[in-house]
Design an enzyme around this catalytic site. Sequence first.
Site, mmCIF file in Angstrom:
data_model
loop_
_atom_site.group_PDB
_atom_site.id
_atom_site.type_symbol
_atom_site.label_atom_id
_atom_site.label_comp_id
_atom_site.label_asym_id
_atom_site.label_seq_id
_atom_site.Cartn_x
_atom_site.Cartn_y
_atom_site.Cartn_z
ATOM 1 N N LEU A 171 -17.750 -0.007 -5.468
ATOM 2 C CA LEU A 171 -18.730 -0.882 -4.826
ATOM 3 C C LEU A 171 -18.615 -0.832 -3.305
ATOM 4 O O LEU A 171 -19.561 -1.175 -2.598
ATOM 5 C CB LEU A 171 -18.525 -2.327 -5.289
ATOM 6 C CG LEU A 171 -18.769 -2.618 -6.763
ATOM 7 C CD1 LEU A 171 -18.412 -4.065 -7.073
ATOM 8 C CD2 LEU A 171 -20.218 -2.334 -7.138
ATOM 9 N N GLY A 172 -17.462 -0.425 -2.797
ATOM 10 C CA GLY A 172 -17.272 -0.360 -1.358
ATOM 11 C C GLY A 172 -15.870 0.106 -1.034
ATOM 12 O O GLY A 172 -15.027 0.267 -1.911
ATOM 13 N N THR A 208 -17.998 -8.513 -2.370
ATOM 14 C CA THR A 208 -17.508 -7.157 -2.096
ATOM 15 C C THR A 208 -17.237 -6.996 -0.601
ATOM 16 O O THR A 208 -16.200 -6.467 -0.192
ATOM 17 C CB THR A 208 -18.506 -6.100 -2.572
ATOM 18 O OG1 THR A 208 -18.678 -6.213 -3.988
ATOM 19 C CG2 THR A 208 -18.021 -4.695 -2.245
ATOM 20 N N GLU A 212 -13.650 -6.274 1.272
ATOM 21 C CA GLU A 212 -13.426 -5.092 2.105
ATOM 22 C C GLU A 212 -13.085 -5.464 3.544
ATOM 23 O O GLU A 212 -12.268 -4.796 4.190
ATOM 24 C CB GLU A 212 -14.645 -4.172 2.057
ATOM 25 C CG GLU A 212 -14.988 -3.627 0.684
ATOM 26 C CD GLU A 212 -13.851 -2.849 0.027
ATOM 27 O OE1 GLU A 212 -12.912 -2.416 0.735
ATOM 28 O OE2 GLU A 212 -13.879 -2.691 -1.210
ATOM 29 N N HIS A 221 -4.370 -5.319 -1.460
ATOM 30 C CA HIS A 221 -4.690 -5.945 -2.748
ATOM 31 C C HIS A 221 -3.546 -6.859 -3.145
ATOM 32 O O HIS A 221 -2.375 -6.586 -2.868
ATOM 33 C CB HIS A 221 -4.918 -4.877 -3.817
ATOM 34 C CG HIS A 221 -6.188 -4.119 -3.625
ATOM 35 N ND1 HIS A 221 -6.281 -2.752 -3.783
ATOM 36 C CD2 HIS A 221 -7.439 -4.541 -3.288
ATOM 37 C CE1 HIS A 221 -7.530 -2.361 -3.560
ATOM 38 N NE2 HIS A 221 -8.250 -3.430 -3.251
ATOM 39 N N ASP A 231 2.195 -7.598 -1.841
ATOM 40 C CA ASP A 231 1.178 -7.413 -0.798
ATOM 41 C C ASP A 231 1.676 -7.821 0.576
ATOM 42 O O ASP A 231 0.923 -7.784 1.555
ATOM 43 C CB ASP A 231 -0.103 -8.165 -1.145
ATOM 44 C CG ASP A 231 0.088 -9.683 -1.184
ATOM 45 O OD1 ASP A 231 1.240 -10.150 -1.065
ATOM 46 O OD2 ASP A 231 -0.920 -10.398 -1.321
ATOM 47 N N GLN A 239 1.884 -10.599 -9.069
ATOM 48 C CA GLN A 239 1.220 -10.438 -10.349
ATOM 49 C C GLN A 239 1.344 -8.999 -10.812
ATOM 50 O O GLN A 239 1.546 -8.088 -10.001
ATOM 51 C CB GLN A 239 -0.234 -10.891 -10.306
ATOM 52 C CG GLN A 239 -1.165 -10.123 -9.379
ATOM 53 C CD GLN A 239 -2.564 -10.752 -9.323
ATOM 54 O OE1 GLN A 239 -2.720 -11.953 -9.080
ATOM 55 N NE2 GLN A 239 -3.589 -9.946 -9.555
ATOM 56 N N ASP A 273 -17.489 -11.612 -8.618
ATOM 57 C CA ASP A 273 -17.818 -12.453 -7.463
ATOM 58 C C ASP A 273 -17.717 -13.944 -7.764
ATOM 59 O O ASP A 273 -17.231 -14.727 -6.942
ATOM 60 C CB ASP A 273 -19.242 -12.146 -6.984
ATOM 61 C CG ASP A 273 -19.313 -10.870 -6.161
ATOM 62 O OD1 ASP A 273 -18.336 -10.092 -6.181
ATOM 63 O OD2 ASP A 273 -20.338 -10.646 -5.492
#
Length: 411
Positions: A171-172, A208, A212, A221, A231, A239, A273
């Site tokens: 998606l990006g 999205t 980004e 992430h 992260d 997780q 989303d």
Amino acid sequence: MRLFLFIAFIMILTGSFAQQRCGTAEYLQSVSQVTTGANQNTYARDTVTNEILTVPVVIHVLYNQSSENISQAQILSQLKVLNDDFRRMNADASITPSAFRNDAADCRIMFCLAQLDPRGRTTNGIIRKQTSKTAFALNDGMKFTASGGDDAWDSKKYLNIWVCNLQGTALGYSTIPGSSPDRDGVVIRFDAFGTTGTLRPTYNKGRTATHEIGHWLGLKHIWGEQTCGDDGIGDTPQQESYNSHCLNFPSMSACSPDNRGDMFMNFMDYTPDACMNIFTHGQKTKMRSMFAVNGPRNSFMNSFVCDSTMGGGATVPSTDTATASPVQTVPVNSITVYPNPIQNQFNIKADDINQIAGKKITVFNASGMKLISIQAETANLSINTSTWRPGLYLLQIGEGKDRVIKKLIKY
């Protein structure tokens, strides 16, 4: 046996076409990154606690089919999402599980469509360009005119966002801080951008771009790209991997540190989303550090290419809470402020005396402290700034909805 083979075929087929939330990790592995280190800034200044950082944006709309030439309404809807998400003003903030609400942060970062192009000419911050390319790969082709895309504007002053059709399922994707200036920015599929227009059902709330831009501001992430990874953010629970579906709270994984489980509603997970609604205080600190002195985004502290309205129905940076009234759309070139950057004084000139006469002129410093407040009586004013310290200031002309906001830089 035939039934088994058919089911296996369907599983392989659906798996191969499963939507990929983000292509950033794949992009970073396949493209040689030319890093530039800190953004060199001759007149560097540091961020101020609770200062609202404003990022000018230029949208490069690349289309082969008319359906890919997204509307201005769709673009403005995405700007509103960004400003809501990064200011913790999103309506779905209320559904953050109570166990994570103390971790949720107002990042005090906002985005606005650029009002000046790199040559100082007025612009609406949107570029539209038809291309012969039916789709672009994750190799930055959309970022160069020579390959059917559109060249980046100065990435030290603008966040470049390319909206186009992407090959594959991503998606990006985004560059990371310190990337080559001619590639620096974010790429989003045309049908996952904003909240109106022709959009994918699961990705129709503009998250999205939020995700980004999180990468563009240094976030990884949430699962750290590996099983039970890290992260680098202290208040995002470890997780096992990414989550690609909306989940019920709590959702435990093999490496959950406590009974809260995964923070699957974090903007840096892979959930749809409708499930995303939170950046944490640790993520806020990380993103804002990009703008600090010697940080890779520090040059944005002196960018003044985006004044007046904040775009997309967002609110003016307020000095206390996020409840300021929306700014009325006023032609930016109807009131001129010069010189900018300023030294010992600046001037305000209106094309029509009625645009300024009788209105209150107020200047705030980056901490929100009011420095001056005067009543304009003519179409031309000069304000002495010889005692001001170098830094960022906000000029407000008028009050309530009938006001114009301009950013001032003093060297």
